[in-house]
Each structure stands twice: as C-alpha cells, then as structure tokens.
Design an enzyme around this catalytic site. Sequence first.
Site, PDB file in Angstrom:
ATOM      1  N   ILE A  12      -2.007   2.122 -14.959  1.00  0.00           N
ATOM      2  CA  ILE A  12      -2.952   3.233 -14.774  1.00  0.00           C
ATOM      3  C   ILE A  12      -3.099   4.040 -16.076  1.00  0.00           C
ATOM      4  O   ILE A  12      -4.189   4.492 -16.417  1.00  0.00           O
ATOM      5  CB  ILE A  12      -2.532   4.105 -13.577  1.00  0.00           C
ATOM      6  N   SER A  36       5.368  -2.954 -19.687  1.00  0.00           N
ATOM      7  CA  SER A  36       4.082  -3.174 -20.371  1.00  0.00           C
ATOM      8  C   SER A  36       4.380  -3.860 -21.708  1.00  0.00           C
ATOM      9  O   SER A  36       5.524  -4.206 -21.974  1.00  0.00           O
ATOM     10  CB  SER A  36       3.390  -1.824 -20.619  1.00  0.00           C
ATOM     11  N   ASN A  99      15.190   7.855 -14.108  1.00  0.00           N
ATOM     12  CA  ASN A  99      13.968   7.699 -14.905  1.00  0.00           C
ATOM     13  C   ASN A  99      12.866   8.647 -14.435  1.00  0.00           C
ATOM     14  O   ASN A  99      12.223   9.321 -15.241  1.00  0.00           O
ATOM     15  CB  ASN A  99      13.456   6.264 -14.851  1.00  0.00           C
ATOM     16  N   SER A 124       1.768  10.074  -5.276  1.00  0.00           N
ATOM     17  CA  SER A 124       1.375   8.936  -4.442  1.00  0.00           C
ATOM     18  C   SER A 124       1.212   9.371  -2.997  1.00  0.00           C
ATOM     19  O   SER A 124       1.887  10.299  -2.537  1.00  0.00           O
ATOM     20  CB  SER A 124       2.476   7.881  -4.543  1.00  0.00           C
ATOM     21  N   TYR A 149      11.818   5.417  -4.432  1.00  0.00           N
ATOM     22  CA  TYR A 149      10.603   5.616  -5.230  1.00  0.00           C
ATOM     23  C   TYR A 149       9.771   6.775  -4.656  1.00  0.00           C
ATOM     24  O   TYR A 149       9.392   7.705  -5.362  1.00  0.00           O
ATOM     25  CB  TYR A 149       9.770   4.324  -5.254  1.00  0.00           C
ATOM     26  N   LYS A 153       8.839  10.880  -6.057  1.00  0.00           N
ATOM     27  CA  LYS A 153       7.515  11.523  -6.160  1.00  0.00           C
ATOM     28  C   LYS A 153       7.544  12.877  -5.462  1.00  0.00           C
ATOM     29  O   LYS A 153       7.032  13.882  -5.980  1.00  0.00           O
ATOM     30  CB  LYS A 153       6.436  10.629  -5.542  1.00  0.00           C
ATOM     31  N   PHE A 178      -3.844   6.683  -3.696  1.00  0.00           N
ATOM     32  CA  PHE A 178      -3.719   5.795  -2.544  1.00  0.00           C
ATOM     33  C   PHE A 178      -3.381   4.386  -3.090  1.00  0.00           C
ATOM     34  O   PHE A 178      -2.385   4.268  -3.785  1.00  0.00           O
ATOM     35  CB  PHE A 178      -4.936   5.947  -1.616  1.00  0.00           C
ATOM     36  N   ASN A 199       2.817  -6.182  -3.872  1.00  0.00           N
ATOM     37  CA  ASN A 199       1.585  -5.558  -3.378  1.00  0.00           C
ATOM     38  C   ASN A 199       0.542  -6.600  -3.022  1.00  0.00           C
ATOM     39  O   ASN A 199       0.535  -7.711  -3.542  1.00  0.00           O
ATOM     40  CB  ASN A 199       1.037  -4.575  -4.422  1.00  0.00           C
TER      41      ASN A 199
HETATM   42  N1  UFG Z   1       0.746  -6.806   2.751  1.00  0.00           N
HETATM   43  C1  UFG Z   1       0.754  -8.060   3.338  1.00  0.00           C
HETATM   44  N2  UFG Z   1       1.277  -9.097   2.612  1.00  0.00           N
HETATM   45  C2  UFG Z   1       1.759  -8.948   1.346  1.00  0.00           C
HETATM   46  C3  UFG Z   1       1.728  -7.648   0.759  1.00  0.00           C
HETATM   47  C4  UFG Z   1       1.221  -6.609   1.493  1.00  0.00           C
HETATM   48  O1  UFG Z   1       0.338  -8.244   4.481  1.00  0.00           O
HETATM   49  O2  UFG Z   1       2.232  -9.923   0.753  1.00  0.00           O
HETATM   50  C5  UFG Z   1       0.172  -5.687   3.511  1.00  0.00           C
HETATM   51  C6  UFG Z   1       1.147  -4.576   3.802  1.00  0.00           C
HETATM   52  O3  UFG Z   1       1.873  -4.831   4.985  1.00  0.00           O
HETATM   53  C7  UFG Z   1       0.207  -3.372   3.909  1.00  0.00           C
HETATM   54  C8  UFG Z   1      -0.910  -3.688   2.918  1.00  0.00           C
HETATM   55  O4  UFG Z   1      -0.847  -5.109   2.724  1.00  0.00           O
HETATM   56  O5  UFG Z   1      -0.345  -3.296   5.191  1.00  0.00           O
HETATM   57  C9  UFG Z   1      -0.751  -3.019   1.573  1.00  0.00           C
HETATM   58  O6  UFG Z   1       0.528  -3.289   1.049  1.00  0.00           O
HETATM   59  P1  UFG Z   1       0.908  -2.962  -0.481  1.00  0.00           P
HETATM   60  O7  UFG Z   1       2.317  -3.427  -0.686  1.00  0.00           O
HETATM   61  O8  UFG Z   1      -0.132  -3.490  -1.379  1.00  0.00           O
HETATM   62  O9  UFG Z   1       0.793  -1.392  -0.541  1.00  0.00           O
HETATM   63  P2  UFG Z   1       1.571  -0.257   0.269  1.00  0.00           P
HETATM   64  O10 UFG Z   1       0.517   0.504   1.006  1.00  0.00           O
HETATM   65  O11 UFG Z   1       2.703  -0.783   1.040  1.00  0.00           O
HETATM   66  O12 UFG Z   1       2.202   0.563  -0.919  1.00  0.00           O
HETATM   67  C10 UFG Z   1       1.368   1.262  -1.791  1.00  0.00           C
HETATM   68  C11 UFG Z   1       1.989   1.370  -3.186  1.00  0.00           C
HETATM   69  C12 UFG Z   1       3.204   2.238  -3.173  1.00  0.00           C
HETATM   70  C13 UFG Z   1       2.930   3.523  -2.463  1.00  0.00           C
HETATM   71  C14 UFG Z   1       2.341   3.262  -1.103  1.00  0.00           C
HETATM   72  C15 UFG Z   1       1.992   4.494  -0.342  1.00  0.00           C
HETATM   73  O13 UFG Z   1       2.378   0.090  -3.644  1.00  0.00           O
HETATM   74  O14 UFG Z   1       3.523   2.525  -4.507  1.00  0.00           O
HETATM   75  O15 UFG Z   1       1.151   2.513  -1.266  1.00  0.00           O
HETATM   76  O16 UFG Z   1       1.048   5.217  -0.971  1.00  0.00           O
HETATM   77  F1  UFG Z   1       4.083   4.198  -2.309  1.00  0.00           F
END
Ligand code: UFG
Length: 336
Positions: A12, A36, A99, A124, A149, A153, A178, A199
């Site tokens: 970001i 990075s 950190n 976040s 984590y 925040k 988000f 993610n």
């Molecule tokens: N998901 C899957 N399969 C995967 C990965 C994710 O089905 O392999 C689903 C998760 O269950 C969720 C959605 O995709 O429903 C999003 O998941 P992410 O891991 O991409 O994102 P999160 O919402 O869990 O987490 C993100 C950020 C975090 C932050 C959080 C809350 O990665 O840093 O949003 O704001 F803390």
Amino acid sequence: MAILLTGGAGYIGSHTAIELLNKGREIVIIDDFSNSNEKVLENIKKITNKDFKFYQIDYKDREQLEKVFEENKIDSVINFAGFKAVGESVQKPLEYYFNNVSGAIILLDTMRKYDCKKFIFSSSATVYGNPERVPITENSRVGGTTNPYGTTKLMIEKILEDLYKSDNTWDICVLRYFNPVGSHESGLIGEEPKGIPNNLMPYIVRVASGELEQLSVFGNDYETPDGTGVRDYIHVVDLSIGHVKALEKLEKEGQGLYIYNLGTGTGYSVLDMVHTFEKATGQKVNYKIAPRRPGDIAACYADPTKAKEELGWVAEKNLEDMCKDSWNYIQTVQRR
Ligand code: UFG
C-alpha cells in the site's frame, strides 16, 4: 516540505507513493525490505518519472530515524511499516507487538522531538472484531480482535487517542482499510506475499495461473446470500488516493483526530469473487468447498459515507478492475 512514508516500498505504501508523486508532492521513503524489495523503488520512479529520497532502515532504529528527520524537512508521516499477516501474528506475537506497537511509539516520539505532528495511520476493519451490524460505520463498537495483528492495530489507535488528548496540536488521521486488492495498472508493482498466500485474491490469481492447484472456499454455510463469506474488496489505487485526501484534510483543517473507513460500501462473497474473476480475465478458477476457517466472520463491509462527506473520497474502481489488475500483475511477476 516532505512527506515521510515508513514502509513505503510495501504494497500500500508504494501505491500511495505514486499518487503523492503524481500530485507533485515531495516524499521520503524508509523501508527495511522485510516484506518488499529494491525493485519496487525503481518501478515507482519508472511509473511516475519522479525521484525521491530513500533510506534502507528499520523504523524502530531511533538513531537512524532521527538522521532522516535531521536531513529532511519532514512535515507529515504516513505509517505503513506494520507487519500484516494474521496467521504469522499468532505464531510470532512478540515480533508483531514489537514491530507494530513499539515501532509506532518510537516513530511518534521522534516526530514529537522534531515538532512534526501530522500523522496518518494504516488501521484495519479488523478493529471492529465481529461487527454488531453491517454496513459498519466509524461509530461501531471496536474490540474483540481475534489475533495479535488485529490487536496491534487497536492498541495503536488507543495510543493515538491518548496522544491527541494530551496534546491537541497533533493532526491525526486513522484509516481503517477493508480488503485491499488489485495493483497499479502498469503491472509493475503489486502485492507479493511470501509463500502460500492466506488472502483470497492472491490465492485466486495463483490458482488461475496454475501455480496452485485449487482454491478452498472456507465455508458455504454462513448467513450470507450464497453462504460464503462477504467482504468489502477495495482497489489499492482507490485506497491510496484516500491517503492523499486524508493528508490534504490534515493540511487544510488540521488539529483533530479523524477516523475513516476506506471501503467501497459493497460486500461481495467468495463465490462472487471467483465468478467475477473468471469473467474479467477469461481464466478458470478451480475451487472446492472446505470447512470454515477459524476466526473468520460471515460479513464485513463498510459504510464509507463519512469519508465521502469529509474527505470528498469515494472508491471508483469496480470488482472487475480489481480482478483484471491483480491478474495483470501476477502475469508480469511470472514473466520475470
Ligand atoms: N477465503 C477463502 N479461501 C481462501 C482465502 C480466503 O474462502 O483461500 C475467504 C475467507 O474465508 C473470507 C474471504 O475469503 O471469507 C476473505 O478472506 P481474506 O483472508 O482475503 O481476508 P480477511 O477478510 O480474512 O482479512 C482481511 C485482511 C486482514 C484484516 C481483515 C479484517 O487480510 O488484514 O481483512 O479487516 F485484518
């Protein structure tokens, strides 16, 4: 007067550097390359055709940080130098608290020493824990974070609140992101998680490219329209522009502690993401339904009205743009 970007070579931070340089702003980047690399800096220069000063330092190293303030006229700081992997934070809590929290304290204390009191913080939506209701406004209850984590925040937000109470000459803006996805349209910079991504979007692109075999959709029995988890995915370029708007507000009005949600206001499910990705890129995403992932919530999306009214900011890119740009980036990475 320069803007200091700690962690400015990260995902970001680098996109925000581009938006600031494109606006003709002077920036200084510090980064220790823990998540990075040097190439990002070259690419920022290539994209913008502008130059900036860079220091390879750890932002927790007070002596080195002071040198940056001695050598530059820093007027404001945007802090991107946080560790951000949820799973890793559970394994390495001390590293995360040290950190993120200690680092923020050292940075703020150094800023105070140099009478630099404009600060933008990358927070976040995780601070809302399991939200009482969606869409989430900035007044929603915070707390109930489920991993170190997220707790870092929340702790830093608390520290900023107390700091502002003690000295209201600070101008502070907390931005609650988000789910940032996508990358710069050039395909030159983007997100490069180390190892197997956690993610959703980075996982989808690697399944589409054949690097990973199959996406596991974590749960299809949530109380959402199609049973899969709903999130507010936001294009990283929109998110970066949000930082520029926040900075402009602090510069114009200042003296306050402001909190904004940066999201689109629309929630999409995991299957929406898979299908939109397939449509936008023409690539197949092989997936299976798997059990829920511990710690996940059903739905999380923003009410971004406050950012619209007070910053004049709205997310402009849609889900197709996010999918196309993420795909474009992984292809340039794989061509290297
Ligand atoms: N998901 C899957 N399969 C995967 C990965 C994710 O089905 O392999 C689903 C998760 O269950 C969720 C959605 O995709 O429903 C999003 O998941 P992410 O891991 O991409 O994102 P999160 O919402 O869990 O987490 C993100 C950020 C975090 C932050 C959080 C809350 O990665 O840093 O949003 O704001 F803390």
